[in-house]
Design an enzyme around this catalytic site. Sequence first.
Site, PDB file in Angstrom:
ATOM      1  N   ARG A   1       0.862  -1.355  -0.051  1.00 38.51           N
ATOM      2  CA  ARG A   1       0.049  -0.071   0.142  1.00 38.51           C
ATOM      3  C   ARG A   1       0.872   1.147  -0.040  1.00 38.51           C
ATOM      4  NH1 ARG A   1      -5.196  -0.477   2.396  1.00 38.51           N
ATOM      5  NH2 ARG A   1      -5.091   1.459   3.636  1.00 38.51           N
TER       6      ARG A   1
ATOM      7  N   ARG B   1       9.174   6.919  -3.602  1.00 44.43           N
ATOM      8  CA  ARG B   1       9.491   7.715  -5.074  1.00 44.43           C
ATOM      9  C   ARG B   1      10.750   8.516  -4.559  1.00 44.43           C
ATOM     10  NH1 ARG B   1       4.735  10.800  -2.793  1.00 44.43           N
ATOM     11  NH2 ARG B   1       3.319   9.498  -3.562  1.00 44.43           N
TER      12      ARG B   1
ATOM     13  N   ARG C   1      -7.431  -7.680  13.482  1.00 44.62           N
ATOM     14  CA  ARG C   1      -6.910  -6.827  14.432  1.00 44.62           C
ATOM     15  C   ARG C   1      -7.814  -5.686  14.681  1.00 44.62           C
ATOM     16  NH1 ARG C   1      -3.177  -7.559  18.071  1.00 44.62           N
ATOM     17  NH2 ARG C   1      -1.756  -5.693  18.247  1.00 44.62           N
TER      18      ARG C   1
ATOM     19  N   ARG D   1       0.033   5.956  16.195  1.00 45.62           N
ATOM     20  CA  ARG D   1      -0.166   7.056  15.608  1.00 45.62           C
ATOM     21  C   ARG D   1      -1.143   7.977  16.410  1.00 45.62           C
ATOM     22  NH1 ARG D   1      -2.554   4.841   9.844  1.00 45.62           N
ATOM     23  NH2 ARG D   1      -4.501   4.011  10.572  1.00 45.62           N
TER      24      ARG D   1
ATOM     25  N   GLU E   1      -4.112   5.946  18.928  1.00 47.58           N
ATOM     26  CA  GLU E   1      -4.541   4.636  18.417  1.00 47.58           C
ATOM     27  C   GLU E   1      -3.610   3.708  19.086  1.00 47.58           C
ATOM     28  OE1 GLU E   1      -4.910   4.213  14.310  1.00 47.58           O
ATOM     29  OE2 GLU E   1      -6.165   6.197  13.949  1.00 47.58           O
TER      30      GLU E   1
ATOM     31  N   TYR F   1      -8.938  -5.888   3.082  1.00 44.57           N
ATOM     32  CA  TYR F   1      -8.440  -4.598   3.574  1.00 44.57           C
ATOM     33  C   TYR F   1      -8.744  -3.486   2.254  1.00 44.57           C
ATOM     34  CZ  TYR F   1      -4.742  -1.839   5.824  1.00 44.57           C
ATOM     35  OH  TYR F   1      -3.960  -0.950   6.603  1.00 44.57           O
TER      36      TYR F   1
ATOM     37  N   ASP G   1     -10.038   0.018   0.775  1.00 46.11           N
ATOM     38  CA  ASP G   1     -10.260   1.441   1.323  1.00 46.11           C
ATOM     39  C   ASP G   1     -11.872   1.847   0.703  1.00 46.11           C
ATOM     40  OD1 ASP G   1      -7.640   1.877   2.156  1.00 46.11           O
ATOM     41  OD2 ASP G   1      -6.844   2.155  -0.007  1.00 46.11           O
TER      42      ASP G   1
END
Length: 371
Positions: A172, A176, A249, A280, A300, A350, A352
Amino acid sequence: MKQYDYLIAGAGVFGAIFAHEMSKRGKKCLVIDRRGHTGGNTYCKNIEGINVHIYGAHIFHTNDERIWNYVNSLTAFNRYTNSPLAMYKGKLYNLPFNMNTFQQLWGVITPEEAKRKIEEQISEVAIKKPGNLEEQALSLVGTDIYNYFIKEYTEKQWGRKATELPPEIIRRIPIRFTYDNNYFNDKYQGIPIGGYNRLTDALLKNVEVKLGIDYITNRSVLNELAEKIIYTGTLDELFDFRLGNLEYRSLRFDHQLKETPNYQGNAVINYTEKNIPFTRIIEHKHFEFGQQKHTVITKEYPLEYSPQNGAEPYYPINDHKNDLMHSRYRNLALDTGNLILGGRLADFKYYDMHQVIASALKAVQKEVESL
Ligand code: UDP
């Protein structure tokens, strides 16, 4: 003739799109949810004027112009661009892995220097065909980035060794060689102006909704109400766990109101080392460029999930064992005839948000063609 054409169990993104589209076509839909609100995990609670993503931050992004136009036709989106930071041993680094990160990590300036450094590290580990997350990460970004930003974060997030996790999870994240901190490669990105509830409300504007109703415990009565059932919950629960428990999870969210206008200067900061127990900190006002005098942050904390411990099943653990069990459950569901499945939980993927929307529109099309 039953009272409704469709009973939709779950008012999240999949259920809301399905209900919206079928209602538009003159079908009678009833949406139910066991929670006291619609929107599923996109639901935001307004705390002192700030839209707080109480089930985890949601940032909309897609490459698909059709999906982008679809959501924007329901509600306007802002130009928020996700540029998270990573905190490791008291120092901040840019994400995703890009020239800024490489400069901060190694002092390199040019893409050529950065590439050389990464390729050196990749060739030292010499992994041919990555079989797990650790091997996948090492073969993409080398040892330094893996050790600073991936290994410890991943192991606390998933509660498992990186060598025991599927490689797809890490694919994911982009890498770059430009100075570009945009976390996503997609063409379109943003947050609904006024928060996600605007999107859900637009979808469900003309749909009957009943909240606080649990499909599983009331199914014998509910099944009588509609010709077809759309189910968006977990499949193991639907079939009374008869083939075993699917693994997920979970997370615990610690929301805090702070009397300061700007707590961390960014919407998302990841804490990638293992001895910090949360993964985070989200500062919600930055998703909408909020100017309030106060702020709301969320830490979290990763958490083990079990159907009994009151935790929510947020992330499917897509290893071979679970995927196999899920496909067995799905076959049971297919035998049920009048049942349509969809969304992150029922599909055990999973996803989005844009992927859920695409799959809901596909399910609608299939249903319309079958009529
Ligand atoms: N990840 C990581 N370090 C980071 C951010 C992500 O190792 O700083 C890994 C981790 O395994 C995580 C996965 O990448 O589960 C996907 O991260 P993302 O932030 O896309 O996941 P989300 O929790 O937002 O769905």
